[in-house]
Motif scaffolding. Structure first.
Motif, PDB file in Angstrom:
ATOM      1  N   UNK A   9       0.857  -1.175   0.000  1.00  0.00           N
ATOM      2  CA  UNK A   9       0.000   0.000   0.000  1.00  0.00           C
ATOM      3  C   UNK A   9       0.894   1.226   0.000  1.00  0.00           C
ATOM      4  N   UNK A  10       0.291   2.344  -0.287  1.00  0.00           N
ATOM      5  CA  UNK A  10       1.035   3.592  -0.273  1.00  0.00           C
ATOM      6  C   UNK A  10       0.080   4.760  -0.385  1.00  0.00           C
ATOM      7  N   UNK A  11       0.646   5.950  -0.407  1.00  0.00           N
ATOM      8  CA  UNK A  11      -0.192   7.143  -0.496  1.00  0.00           C
ATOM      9  C   UNK A  11       0.642   8.321  -0.962  1.00  0.00           C
ATOM     10  N   UNK A  12      -0.074   9.382  -1.294  1.00  0.00           N
ATOM     11  CA  UNK A  12       0.597  10.648  -1.570  1.00  0.00           C
ATOM     12  C   UNK A  12       1.062  11.244  -0.232  1.00  0.00           C
ATOM     13  N   UNK A  13       1.750  12.346  -0.286  1.00  0.00           N
ATOM     14  CA  UNK A  13       2.286  12.968   0.925  1.00  0.00           C
ATOM     15  C   UNK A  13       1.194  13.360   1.919  1.00  0.00           C
ATOM     16  N   UNK A  14       0.083  13.901   1.417  1.00  0.00           N
ATOM     17  CA  UNK A  14      -0.968  14.366   2.333  1.00  0.00           C
ATOM     18  C   UNK A  14      -1.951  13.263   2.710  1.00  0.00           C
ATOM     19  N   UNK A  15      -1.890  12.108   2.060  1.00  0.00           N
ATOM     20  CA  UNK A  15      -2.765  10.994   2.389  1.00  0.00           C
ATOM     21  C   UNK A  15      -4.113  11.023   1.692  1.00  0.00           C
ATOM     22  N   UNK A  16      -4.348  11.997   0.818  1.00  0.00           N
ATOM     23  CA  UNK A  16      -5.634  12.090   0.124  1.00  0.00           C
ATOM     24  C   UNK A  16      -5.816  10.970  -0.893  1.00  0.00           C
ATOM     25  N   UNK A  17      -4.716  10.489  -1.469  1.00  0.00           N
ATOM     26  CA  UNK A  17      -4.766   9.425  -2.471  1.00  0.00           C
ATOM     27  C   UNK A  17      -4.067   8.192  -1.914  1.00  0.00           C
ATOM     28  N   UNK A  18      -4.766   7.071  -1.964  1.00  0.00           N
ATOM     29  CA  UNK A  18      -4.228   5.795  -1.496  1.00  0.00           C
ATOM     30  C   UNK A  18      -4.018   4.881  -2.690  1.00  0.00           C
ATOM     31  N   UNK A  19      -2.953   4.097  -2.667  1.00  0.00           N
ATOM     32  CA  UNK A  19      -2.719   3.109  -3.716  1.00  0.00           C
ATOM     33  C   UNK A  19      -2.507   1.743  -3.074  1.00  0.00           C
ATOM     34  N   UNK A  20      -2.882   0.707  -3.810  1.00  0.00           N
ATOM     35  CA  UNK A  20      -2.619  -0.656  -3.389  1.00  0.00           C
ATOM     36  C   UNK A  20      -2.199  -1.453  -4.614  1.00  0.00           C
ATOM     37  N   UNK A  21      -1.100  -2.194  -4.470  1.00  0.00           N
ATOM     38  CA  UNK A  21      -0.627  -3.091  -5.516  1.00  0.00           C
ATOM     39  C   UNK A  21      -0.786  -4.509  -4.984  1.00  0.00           C
ATOM     40  N   UNK A  22      -1.511  -5.323  -5.711  1.00  0.00           N
ATOM     41  CA  UNK A  22      -1.722  -6.720  -5.328  1.00  0.00           C
ATOM     42  C   UNK A  22      -0.765  -7.602  -6.110  1.00  0.00           C
ATOM     43  N   UNK A  23      -0.033  -8.430  -5.417  1.00  0.00           N
ATOM     44  CA  UNK A  23       0.904  -9.335  -6.068  1.00  0.00           C
ATOM     45  C   UNK A  23       2.229  -8.673  -6.370  1.00  0.00           C
ATOM     46  N   UNK A  24       3.088  -9.440  -7.014  1.00  0.00           N
ATOM     47  CA  UNK A  24       4.432  -8.966  -7.326  1.00  0.00           C
ATOM     48  C   UNK A  24       4.422  -8.011  -8.512  1.00  0.00           C
ATOM     49  N   UNK A  25       5.214  -6.954  -8.458  1.00  0.00           N
ATOM     50  CA  UNK A  25       5.345  -6.082  -9.626  1.00  0.00           C
ATOM     51  C   UNK A  25       6.057  -6.833 -10.750  1.00  0.00           C
ATOM     52  N   UNK A  26       5.863  -6.370 -11.976  1.00  0.00           N
ATOM     53  CA  UNK A  26       6.508  -6.987 -13.128  1.00  0.00           C
ATOM     54  C   UNK A  26       8.013  -6.740 -13.097  1.00  0.00           C
ATOM     55  N   UNK A  27       8.380  -5.557 -12.643  1.00  0.00           N
ATOM     56  CA  UNK A  27       9.792  -5.206 -12.565  1.00  0.00           C
ATOM     57  C   UNK A  27       9.947  -3.895 -11.813  1.00  0.00           C
TER      58      UNK A  27
END
Length: 183
Positions: A9-27
């Motif tokens: 998981x991750x976010x922008x600096x202020x926390x307004x946008x959240x991201x989630x990556x499921x599984x392994x990245x391609x590279x």
């Protein structure tokens, strides 16, 4: 497809946008081009590439998605491609890049992803995320682009593919397709 042991998981600096990556990245790769230097505010950009279906982006409840997630269409790159750079409209943190050359993939800045899970009080922890295999998110970059612009004092990364500029030969493109699991 998704493997919770390798999710991040991750976010922008202020926390307004959240991201989630499921599984392994391609590279994972580094890019030293002028665009990535400006986007990162540093001397290179560090990114992971994921498939569309691996990435979820959400905006904090109560915020307007259109004003929070902004996209800049960059036509200034040396590749000649019009790449989309999505960022937080509140704090300006980069969220993802899209290239017309890779329409089903997204490139996510490594720096917005949490290296460690949050503790119960909301502060960053010091251990790998739950179930992390210890290698997926500590991997070395497999590729480096635009090394002609790389600062001389930046050390060698041991990347598998190192390009002076963009990959442009059939052999280079074949190697890329193999890394992305498309060849």
């Amino acid at each position: 497809m998704s493997d919770s042991a390798t999710s991040r998981t991750g976010s922008c600096q202020c926390g307004a946008v959240q991201v989630q990556i499921l599984g392994k990245p391609m590279e994972m790769h580094l890019c030293h081009c002028a665009t990535c230097q400006k986007l990162s505010g540093s001397i290179f950009g560090a990114y992971v590439t994921v498939k569309d279906e691996q990435l979820t982006i959400t905006v904090k409840p109560g915020l307007n998605e259109d004003s929070t997630l902004k996209t800049y269409k960059d036509t200034s790159g040396a590749s000649g491609n019009a790449n989309d750079h999505t960022f937080c409209g509140i704090c300006g943190s980069p969220i993802l890049n899209r290239s017309p050359l890779m329409p089903t993939m997204r490139v996510v800045p490594l720096g917005i992803l949490e290296p460690y899970p949050l503790s119960e009080d909301g502060t960053a922890g010091t251990e790998g995320q739950e179930g992390d295999d210890g290698e997926t998110w500590e991997m070395k970059p497999r590729m480096e682009y635009w090394c002609v612009r790389k600062r001389k004092w930046v050390g060698e990364t041991g990347a598998e593919l190192v390009f002076k500029r963009q990959p442009d030969t059939d052999e280079d493109l074949k190697k890329l397709m193999t890394i992305f699991g498309l060849g």
